[in-house]
Design an enzyme around this catalytic site. Structure first.
Site, short mmCIF file in Angstrom:
data_model
loop_
_atom_site.label_atom_id
_atom_site.label_comp_id
_atom_site.label_asym_id
_atom_site.label_seq_id
_atom_site.Cartn_x
_atom_site.Cartn_y
_atom_site.Cartn_z
N HIS A 141 0.93 5.12 1.46
CA HIS A 141 0.25 5.98 2.44
C HIS A 141 0.85 7.38 2.37
O HIS A 141 2.07 7.53 2.35
CB HIS A 141 0.42 5.39 3.84
N ASN A 146 0.84 -1.19 0.00
CA ASN A 146 0.00 0.00 0.00
C ASN A 146 0.88 1.25 0.00
O ASN A 146 1.99 1.22 0.51
CB ASN A 146 -0.87 0.00 1.27
C1 GAR Z 1 -2.45 9.00 -2.65
O1 GAR Z 1 -1.91 10.18 -2.10
C2 GAR Z 1 -2.35 7.86 -1.66
O2 GAR Z 1 -1.24 7.94 -0.82
C3 GAR Z 1 -3.61 8.05 -0.86
O3 GAR Z 1 -4.59 8.38 -1.82
C4 GAR Z 1 -3.97 9.14 -2.86
C5 GAR Z 1 -4.42 8.59 -4.18
O4 GAR Z 1 -4.08 9.43 -5.25
N1 GAR Z 1 -3.95 6.84 -0.13
C6 GAR Z 1 -4.49 6.83 1.07
O5 GAR Z 1 -4.80 7.84 1.67
C7 GAR Z 1 -4.69 5.43 1.68
N2 GAR Z 1 -4.88 5.51 3.08
P1 GAR Z 1 -4.20 8.94 -6.75
O6 GAR Z 1 -5.61 8.35 -6.94
O7 GAR Z 1 -4.01 10.17 -7.57
O8 GAR Z 1 -3.14 7.92 -7.00
#
Ligand code: GAR
Length: 187
Positions: free
Chosen positions: A103, A101
């Site tokens: 984060h 994952n």
């Molecule tokens: C990313 O910043 C990722 O780290 C976060 O969602 C965003 C997705 O961006 N994930 C979380 O918060 C998981 N807990 P994207 O759809 O543009 O890749």
């Protein structure tokens, strides 16, 4: 050739980066065989543009079971790229060592239930942290608690807002996520 299944919930810019890094060879010896979303989202269109098979599995009572069935048996690595559903312990146990994952903070700080996307950046700013960053880690049944694969930090500017922080964190993610995937697949 290693097979990757990617799970998403949002715009999928990390998904796009992974697609591009496979094309350019920065991620070696890999292909994406399935993209699965838990809601309608732009990331699905990104996958379709690249002719990657997609599935939409909306969250419901037997979500983890349905998800498990939708994951191709020949998957070598499941990549959570902005995936916002919590997975059942049984699911995490089954794919242990084969699920990672990203984060948007410096775990073990600012992780756990409710800590996703802008909530994370808001909390980081409010707590007066001097630095933030991104973390790629193995997924275990403890939310955001698995072993860290790669992490990178940067200094927070006094003018940073949750929005500017999100943008900076994304830039770090685009760098460390492909590296972490290559590391796990080709170690
Ligand atoms: C990313 O910043 C990722 O780290 C976060 O969602 C965003 C997705 O961006 N994930 C979380 O918060 C998981 N807990 P994207 O759809 O543009 O890749």
């Amino acid at each position: 050739m290693k097979n990757i299944t990617i799970l998403i919930s949002g715009s999928g810019t990390n998904l796009q980066r992974i697609i591009d890094c496979i094309d350019s060879g920065e991620i070696r010896n890999a292909r994406i065989i399935q993209v699965i979303a838990d809601r309608e989202c732009y990331g699905l269109q990104r996958a379709e543009k690249h002719r990657i098979p997609t599935r939409l599995i909306k969250r419901g009572k037997n979500f983890s079971e349905e998800l498990d069935k939708a994951i191709p048996q020949n998957t070598d690595l499941i990549v959570l790229a902005g995936f916002l559903s919590i997975l059942k312990p049984e699911f995490c146990e089954k794919w242990k060592g084969k699920i990672i994952n990203i984060h948007p903070a410096l775990l073990p700080k600012f992780g756990g239930k409710g800590m996703w996307g802008h909530h994370v950046h808001q909390a980081v700013i409010e707590s007066g942290e001097k630095e933030s960053g991104a973390t790629v880690h193995f997924v275990t049944s403890g939310i955001d608690e698995g072993e860290i694969i790669l992490q990178r930090k940067f200094e927070i500017d006094e003018n940073d807002t949750p929005e500017t922080l999100a943008e900076k964190v994304h830039q770090v993610e685009y760098d460390i996520f492909p590296k972490a995937i290559d590391l796990v697949l080709n170690k």
